[in-house]
Design an enzyme around this catalytic site. Structure first.
Site, PDB file in Angstrom:
ATOM      1  N   ASP A 203      -6.633   1.670   1.105  1.00 21.68           N
ATOM      2  CA  ASP A 203      -6.896   1.585   2.645  1.00 21.68           C
ATOM      3  C   ASP A 203      -8.429   1.339   2.816  1.00 21.68           C
ATOM      4  O   ASP A 203      -9.049   0.898   2.128  1.00 21.68           O
ATOM      5  CB  ASP A 203      -6.236   3.116   2.801  1.00 21.68           C
TER       6      ASP A 203
ATOM      7  N   LYS B  74       0.839  -0.953  -0.011  1.00 24.48           N
ATOM      8  CA  LYS B  74       0.362   0.193  -0.122  1.00 24.48           C
ATOM      9  C   LYS B  74       1.101   1.183  -0.186  1.00 24.48           C
ATOM     10  O   LYS B  74       1.088   2.592  -0.517  1.00 24.48           O
ATOM     11  CB  LYS B  74      -1.156   0.081   1.440  1.00 24.48           C
TER      12      LYS B  74
END
Length: 210
Positions: A138, A120
């Protein structure tokens, strides 16, 4: 969800916000990298307050490394998990100096080799600092993608792959930021603001609020 719906969704999001970007404050790829590492399980507002104190004093790998773990911790102690984050940041600075001429690498493999940098975080840096078509999923993006039907998935990787496949190519670079902002301010976790949502008529969520 069909292609036409997805296209209309992103056209509207772009109309409302033609140049979306992260809410983390940064002026260089390195500052962005450190801010994203610090942002794990923390708010952007909290990270910005910490980096506002840190970056005027140290905003290069050499300068932050010279602070050491204890010195860096003093600047970021208001952020959750600051001790482990300080260790990761110091080690990241060391590796950037030794292996990358103090520059943030522009590729996933090298980024993910840095402490505190997972998929991420790498995607955020690749997308925001270097303009890659990357999707950092997220909690906001995961929720919005599943709730609206843009790209459903049981885990973040499934959602990431679905978004990369289904988001129209012309919108891929900015889609990450549009979806985060939409989730943060409109499609909220507890009570989505469906009545004031620009894409309510296109969204496939079955439990819309008034």
């Amino acid at each position: 969800m069909n292609k036409q719906k997805r296209l209309e969704i992103f056209q509207r999001l772009r109309e409302d916000n033609p140049t979306p970007t992260t809410e983390l404050h940064y002026s260089t790829p390195f500052e962005l990298l450190i801010a994203v590492i610090l942002s794990a399980q923390a708010t952007d507002v909290g990270v910005n307050k910490a980096t506002a104190r840190l970056y005027p004093v140290a905003n290069t790998p050499e300068a932050i490394f010279s602070l050491g773990v204890a010195g860096l911790s003093e600047y970021i102690k208001t952020i959750g998990l600051f001790n482990s984050k300080a260790r990761n940041v110091i080690e990241t600075c060391r590796l950037l100096m030794e292996n990358h001429d103090s520059q943030v690498p522009d590729n996933r493999e090298a980024l993910e080799a840095l402490p505190g940098v997972g998929r991420k975080t790498a995607n955020v840096v690749l997308n925001t600092a270097f303009g890659h078509s990357a999707m950092a999923v997220d909690t906001h993006i995961f929720r919005v993608s599943n709730r609206t039907g843009i790209a459903k998935g049981k885990n973040v990787r499934e959602v990431e792959d679905g978004l990369m496949k289904h988001v129209p190519k012309d919108f891929l670079v900015d889609a990450h930021h549009w979806l985060i902002l939409h989730g943060r301010y409109v499609c909220k976790a507890r009570t989505p603001q469906c009545g004031s949502c620009r894409i309510e008529d296109l969204c496939e969520y079955k439990h819309k609020t008034s």
